[in-house]
Design an enzyme around this catalytic site. Sequence first.
Site, PDB file in Angstrom:
ATOM      1  N   ASP A   1       0.875  -1.170   0.000  1.00 29.25           N
ATOM      2  CA  ASP A   1       0.000   0.000   0.000  1.00 29.25           C
ATOM      3  C   ASP A   1       0.919   1.230   0.000  1.00 29.25           C
ATOM      4  OD1 ASP A   1      -2.081   1.769   0.030  1.00 29.25           O
ATOM      5  OD2 ASP A   1      -3.102   0.885   1.750  1.00 29.25           O
TER       6      ASP A   1
HETATM    7  C1  BGC Z   1      -4.917   3.501   0.170  1.00 26.98           C
HETATM    8  C2  BGC Z   1      -5.076   2.531  -0.984  1.00 26.98           C
HETATM    9  C3  BGC Z   1      -4.911   3.299  -2.279  1.00 26.98           C
HETATM   10  C4  BGC Z   1      -3.569   3.972  -2.291  1.00 26.98           C
HETATM   11  C5  BGC Z   1      -3.291   4.762  -3.558  1.00 26.98           C
HETATM   12  C6  BGC Z   1      -3.654   4.312   0.077  1.00 26.98           C
HETATM   13  O1  BGC Z   1      -3.631   5.319   1.026  1.00 26.98           O
HETATM   14  O2  BGC Z   1      -4.948   2.786   1.386  1.00 26.98           O
HETATM   15  O3  BGC Z   1      -6.329   1.918  -0.935  1.00 26.98           O
HETATM   16  O4  BGC Z   1      -5.055   2.422  -3.359  1.00 26.98           O
HETATM   17  O5  BGC Z   1      -3.506   4.881  -1.200  1.00 26.98           O
HETATM   18  O6  BGC Z   1      -4.095   5.862  -3.646  1.00 26.98           O
END
Ligand code: BGC
Length: 764
Positions: A280
């Site tokens: 993530d």
């Molecule tokens: C989120 C993800 C997301 C990623 C990119 C993160 O903060 O938890 O779900 O895909 O950011 O935006």
Amino acid sequence: MKKTLLLISFTCLSVIASAQQKALPQLNKNNIKQVIKALTLDEKVKLVIGMGMNVPGMPPGILPPADPEDDKIEPKVPGTSGRTHAIERLGIPSLVLNDGPAGVHFLNYKSTPPKTTAIPIGTLLACTWNPELVRKVGGIIGSEAKEFGIDIMLAPASNIQRNPLGGRNFEYYSEDPFLSGNIAAAVINGIQDYGIGASLKHFAANNTETNRMKLNTLVSERALREIYLKNFEITIKKTSPWTVMSSYNLINGTYTSESKDLISKILRKEWGFKGLVMSDWFAGKNVVNSLKAGNDLQMPGRPDQTQALIAAVKNGTLPLATLDLSVERVLNLVLKSSTFSKYKYSNNPNLKEHAVISRKAASEGMVLLKNNNTLPLSKSVTVALFGNASYDIIAGGSGSGDVVKDYTISLDNGLVNSGFKLIENINSSYQNYLKIEKSKLPPTSLETVFNPTTIKEMSVEKELILQAADNADVAIITIARLSGESKDRKVENDFNLTEAEKQTLQALSESFHAKNKKVIVVINAGGVIETASWSPWVDAILMAWQPGMEGGTAMADILDGTVNPSGKLTASFQINYSDDSSAKNFPGKLSGIKDDAPLDPVMPTYPSEISYEEDIYVGYRYFNTKKVKTAYEFGFGLSYTQFEYSAIKLSSTEFKDKITATITIKNSGKTAGKEVVQLYLSAPSEKLKKPSEELKGFAKTKLLQAGESQTISFTLTPAELASFDSSLSSWIAEAGKYSIRIGTSSLDIKQTKEFNLSKDLIVK
Ligand code: BGC
């Protein structure tokens, strides 16, 4: 002479250079190993560290890229969540990754982003219990991504809704892993039908937003296996997402992105996942451990990561073969991508067609909670319409699971478009109020996307209600909630209604009932709210969730009977928040001192921990087993018609390799409708304690006309019978009597039949 010599040597040099160039392999599906050999160490490291989260308009330095040079590389598609690095000399292009679960989400707020479809939230999609329809909705994400030049969509989000206050519950599907796993598989198939990769996220046990980047989840192996991993297991075994995204949190002390057990042993070896695992955004601590665990790609790359990986390979703490394996997975992903096949994207997806699918899904996932001879409404009635959101719908949650919307249809428009009349002075009071309040809001930015301000509910004068009760035939009021990424919800004034909301409901109830007129509540929220204290005051309640940009039309479709409601709850509605088995352990406790400076000032976070003390007794597994009353149970939802269930026929009363249960459902009412048929299994519990029942099958009927029937079959395999025995580290189906319960909710069981398993089975 001198000139000629110069020319000759020049020509020779360029011949050598171009020969060298020719000798360089250019990536294709047959030469991955050769390409890996040709990559330098720096290039290999570039391939496993992402880039590209440079949101236009964001102040510089907030999210520094892994390499300052990255910011100079023009994005192929502006405003996306991230990219991989290109290595042009070897024919490796950069991939475009973007959010998310609610549709294609562009971050370029400074300019007007391209138009995309804001589909209903994940929870609503799951409430359709209709994987075929959900696959079509997934297709909206896939097809729009394709037409905007995106390769990987960061969707679906499939964590378990452990607690009603979970800030991202709206993106997720259910408190139940069987349902979540099947719905996520449908979304993935829909996305990948278009040759776009899905990213199943957030793997795993990421059920809280508070301190989300450093939250240590303390959970037993059994609860992990049966609840928090089970949904992912089902999805991985049913379909093949191109990628999986590991989560921010730690599980029992280890960051998920650094857990070999989770990624290499369980996901890859046990479940057979063949794709790429990415982190993530900005997750984890130790990039070397992350690579060693099998987390191939670090997104979107942090400055400390490049140097750490290069040094680790040089000093031997990271075997080159481990890095090469992750590089190979990145290259395999590149080979499958639209960018690699040079797909000529149009920037012009079929938004009209997608709006139709989105609207259909929206009405199919709304859940009718109460209907005291009130709905459907005749179109000739005049409606007194209350509540900010009736005029300004909350189409989705906030954060990366949001979509910048080109338009939204609120309930006022939905009702007027289907022929209802609204009481004009109520309409204009709300419109004026919202116009003034909206003009005070800050312009859209990264900050407003993650921390949106909701407009305070307009206070309604008693006089307006009394007049409305004279002039209208019916009152409709929308109760709305907004929640989102990086923040959990609160009990007061969020799960519970505000005092002002309660007062308005009470006043509407008194004034309208005094005139023999009905009051309808529409809930426009991303998750569960308290209903028990006020539901007796009103005549009908529609849980409309956050239904995407076409939401108001879909709500009107249900209210006027164009669509017969067929959505069923995928999470229990607690009477009081404190009734929930996880309530005393949410959102966790700060553990230790705020020792580390937050990695990411946009998402500040501190070390904390949360104990999943309720173990496997999550949601209905707790309420039903311990006989704790709910306001509405898991699987509940009303229809405008009734269904009859025939007796269950079993293929055998003795379980061998599998067993098939067959049942016929008849629409015994007067209106055409669909039924969600739910199969629960009660297993013997001599050796291991078990929930009173667990969902192990479901099916949605076709639209059954009055009097029409449909026969449905469910097949259970040993996997559905088994529970995880931690003492043996195995899935065991215990010998004894099993009971199949088929019904219309987890408590409203219509037919039951038993079968026997003669001896314990160890299930692989
Ligand atoms: C989120 C993800 C997301 C990623 C990119 C993160 O903060 O938890 O779900 O895909 O950011 O935006």
